[in-house]
Design an enzyme around this catalytic site. Structure first.
Site, mmCIF file in Angstrom:
data_model
loop_
_atom_site.group_PDB
_atom_site.id
_atom_site.type_symbol
_atom_site.label_atom_id
_atom_site.label_comp_id
_atom_site.label_asym_id
_atom_site.label_seq_id
_atom_site.Cartn_x
_atom_site.Cartn_y
_atom_site.Cartn_z
ATOM 1 N N GLU A 15 0.813 -1.210 0.000
ATOM 2 C CA GLU A 15 0.000 0.000 0.000
ATOM 3 C C GLU A 15 0.855 1.273 0.000
ATOM 4 O O GLU A 15 0.396 2.338 0.420
ATOM 5 C CB GLU A 15 -0.947 -0.009 1.196
ATOM 6 C CG GLU A 15 -1.943 -1.159 1.161
ATOM 7 C CD GLU A 15 -2.896 -1.152 2.328
ATOM 8 O OE1 GLU A 15 -3.643 -0.174 2.482
ATOM 9 O OE2 GLU A 15 -2.874 -2.127 3.102
ATOM 10 N N SER A 150 -6.710 -2.652 1.689
ATOM 11 C CA SER A 150 -7.002 -2.031 0.394
ATOM 12 C C SER A 150 -7.452 -3.033 -0.667
ATOM 13 O O SER A 150 -7.263 -2.805 -1.864
ATOM 14 C CB SER A 150 -5.789 -1.237 -0.126
ATOM 15 O OG SER A 150 -5.587 -0.092 0.649
ATOM 16 N N TYR A 216 -10.036 3.261 -5.316
ATOM 17 C CA TYR A 216 -9.000 4.230 -5.646
ATOM 18 C C TYR A 216 -8.997 4.774 -7.075
ATOM 19 O O TYR A 216 -8.436 5.838 -7.320
ATOM 20 C CB TYR A 216 -7.626 3.621 -5.353
ATOM 21 C CG TYR A 216 -7.451 3.229 -3.914
ATOM 22 C CD1 TYR A 216 -7.466 4.188 -2.900
ATOM 23 C CD2 TYR A 216 -7.303 1.893 -3.547
ATOM 24 C CE1 TYR A 216 -7.329 3.829 -1.570
ATOM 25 C CE2 TYR A 216 -7.155 1.527 -2.201
ATOM 26 C CZ TYR A 216 -7.171 2.503 -1.232
ATOM 27 O OH TYR A 216 -7.033 2.147 0.090
ATOM 28 N N ARG A 255 -11.133 2.805 11.693
ATOM 29 C CA ARG A 255 -12.343 2.633 10.902
ATOM 30 C C ARG A 255 -12.755 1.163 10.908
ATOM 31 O O ARG A 255 -11.903 0.279 10.831
ATOM 32 C CB ARG A 255 -12.097 3.068 9.460
ATOM 33 C CG ARG A 255 -13.329 3.372 8.664
ATOM 34 C CD ARG A 255 -13.006 3.577 7.193
ATOM 35 N NE ARG A 255 -12.734 2.313 6.526
ATOM 36 C CZ ARG A 255 -11.655 2.069 5.794
ATOM 37 N NH1 ARG A 255 -10.720 2.998 5.647
ATOM 38 N NH2 ARG A 255 -11.492 0.895 5.220
ATOM 39 N N ASP A 257 -15.507 -1.590 9.070
ATOM 40 C CA ASP A 257 -16.395 -1.792 7.936
ATOM 41 C C ASP A 257 -17.345 -2.952 8.204
ATOM 42 O O ASP A 257 -16.946 -3.979 8.767
ATOM 43 C CB ASP A 257 -15.594 -2.073 6.666
ATOM 44 C CG ASP A 257 -14.632 -0.941 6.335
ATOM 45 O OD1 ASP A 257 -14.974 0.227 6.627
ATOM 46 O OD2 ASP A 257 -13.553 -1.225 5.787
ATOM 47 N N GLU A 270 -14.087 -5.918 8.641
ATOM 48 C CA GLU A 270 -12.737 -5.792 9.192
ATOM 49 C C GLU A 270 -12.531 -4.413 9.788
ATOM 50 O O GLU A 270 -13.379 -3.532 9.685
ATOM 51 C CB GLU A 270 -11.681 -6.070 8.119
ATOM 52 C CG GLU A 270 -11.781 -5.185 6.900
ATOM 53 C CD GLU A 270 -10.841 -5.642 5.787
ATOM 54 O OE1 GLU A 270 -9.913 -4.875 5.485
ATOM 55 O OE2 GLU A 270 -11.039 -6.734 5.226
ATOM 56 N N ASN A 272 -9.594 -1.156 10.392
ATOM 57 C CA ASN A 272 -8.403 -0.507 9.865
ATOM 58 C C ASN A 272 -7.903 0.478 10.914
ATOM 59 O O ASN A 272 -8.608 1.429 11.262
ATOM 60 C CB ASN A 272 -8.752 0.227 8.556
ATOM 61 C CG ASN A 272 -7.550 0.732 7.811
ATOM 62 O OD1 ASN A 272 -6.569 1.164 8.404
ATOM 63 N ND2 ASN A 272 -7.609 0.667 6.491
ATOM 64 N N GLY A 276 -6.867 5.357 5.279
ATOM 65 C CA GLY A 276 -6.384 6.280 4.271
ATOM 66 C C GLY A 276 -6.819 7.710 4.551
ATOM 67 O O GLY A 276 -7.868 7.956 5.152
#
Length: 306
Positions: A15, A150, A216, A255, A257, A270, A272, A276
């Site tokens: 990443e 990602s 992205y 974060r 999800d 999951e 994070n 980002g």
């Protein structure tokens, strides 16, 4: 003397490119706030030299294994440098999707049914054996590396004919992979900032699932904040998020999800611990709706460093 802040970004993980974008955005906004911040690309600068350069605090903008698996947190702790985000153990667990699932499941949080396999086991299996082992999950299936983010190395398959090759792809990025039941529904992302839950974002990807392209490169992916959930579902969702965050011992910011299936049931995907911070990233979107500018968001995250 004005405190020197090291913004750690780049590095060597899969990443790296996203990390470079995040890091420069963070750096530029710190400089706008008159913070004495400096860019540190860990691919080229050994972080054990940070104390010699007068740094006392670091803003971690390294994504993927390099920034989120607890190793850099351990080094910074050893160097007595304060840093943003979760600490060593929480980071190490959160990057590991399977271990995270086990902890969530231990307190009865909703996790998606899955099959875990490592590279040694995989090499001893035939394609037929593998199919038999995952048949209870039923198609379609998501195959993903256990410690990548990602959506790198991820595959969605609708036929067992593609299972073996999809696993082979995932194993290019990790020695452990997860094979999960694919859940049809609406995906949601919820940011946490200083232990406060940010507004919920509903994601409408350009593809059938939220893959790397959707995140992205696609201009067709849409983000809705507010999410459109009913008040009762928002309350239910935030209870899940709070428990999921706390059981992992995460701090600072992050974060989580989830997906809500067609019967209105939430399933955790999951977490994070270093999300980002690009122009398309979700934390800034949620913060903006909460009337927190990007510049203020960066300052809040930095303030939480310890």
């Amino acid at each position: 003397m004005i405190e020197k802040i090291a913004v750690l970004f780049g590095g060597t993980s899969q990443e790296r490119n996203i990390s470079l974008l995040s890091g420069h955005n963070i750096l530029n906004n710190l400089l706008k706030s008159k913070i004495n911040a400096y860019p540190i690309d860990t691919k080229y600068f050994p972080i054990n030299q940070l104390p010699n350069q007068g740094f006392k605090k670091a803003f971690i903008a390294l994504h993927g294994k390099e920034g989120e698996n607890g190793i850099i947190q351990g080094v910074l702790t050893h160097l007595n440098i304060a840093y943003t985000g979760s600490k060593i153990l929480s980071s190490a667990i959160s990057i590991d999707k399977m271990k995270t699932k086990l902890l969530w499941h231990s307190i009865n949080l909703p996790i998606i049914p899955y099959y875990f396999i490592n590279i040694k086991q995989f090499k001893t299996m035939t394609a037929i054996t593998l199919i038999n082992n995952v048949s209870e999950l039923k198609l379609p299936l998501i195959i993903k590396p256990n410690t990548e983010g990602s959506s790198i190395g991820i595959s969605l398959i609708h036929s067992y004919d593609y299972l073996y090759n999809a696993c082979t792809t995932a194993f290019r990025y990790d020695n452990d992979i997860l094979i999960e039941k694919f859940i049809y529904g609406s995906e949601y992302s919820i940011g946490i900032l200083e232990d406060e839950i940010l507004p919920t974002i509903r994601i409408c990807p350009s593809n059938i699932f939220y893959n790397y392209e959707s995140k992205y490169t696609s201009k067709a992916t849409k983000y809705f904040c507010p999410s459109g959930l009913s008040n009762n579902k928002e309350i239910e969702l935030k209870k899940i998020i709070r428990k999921a965050w706390n059981v992992l011992g995460c701090t600072g910011w992050g974060r989580i999800d989830l997906i809500m299936d067609n019967s209105q049931t939430f399933w955790l995907l999951e977490i994070n611990t270093c999300p980002g911070m690009t122009k398309n990233s979700l934390i800034p979107i949620a913060a903006k709706y909460a009337k927190i500018s990007f510049q203020k968001l960066v300052l809040k995250i930095l303030k939480s460093a310890n």
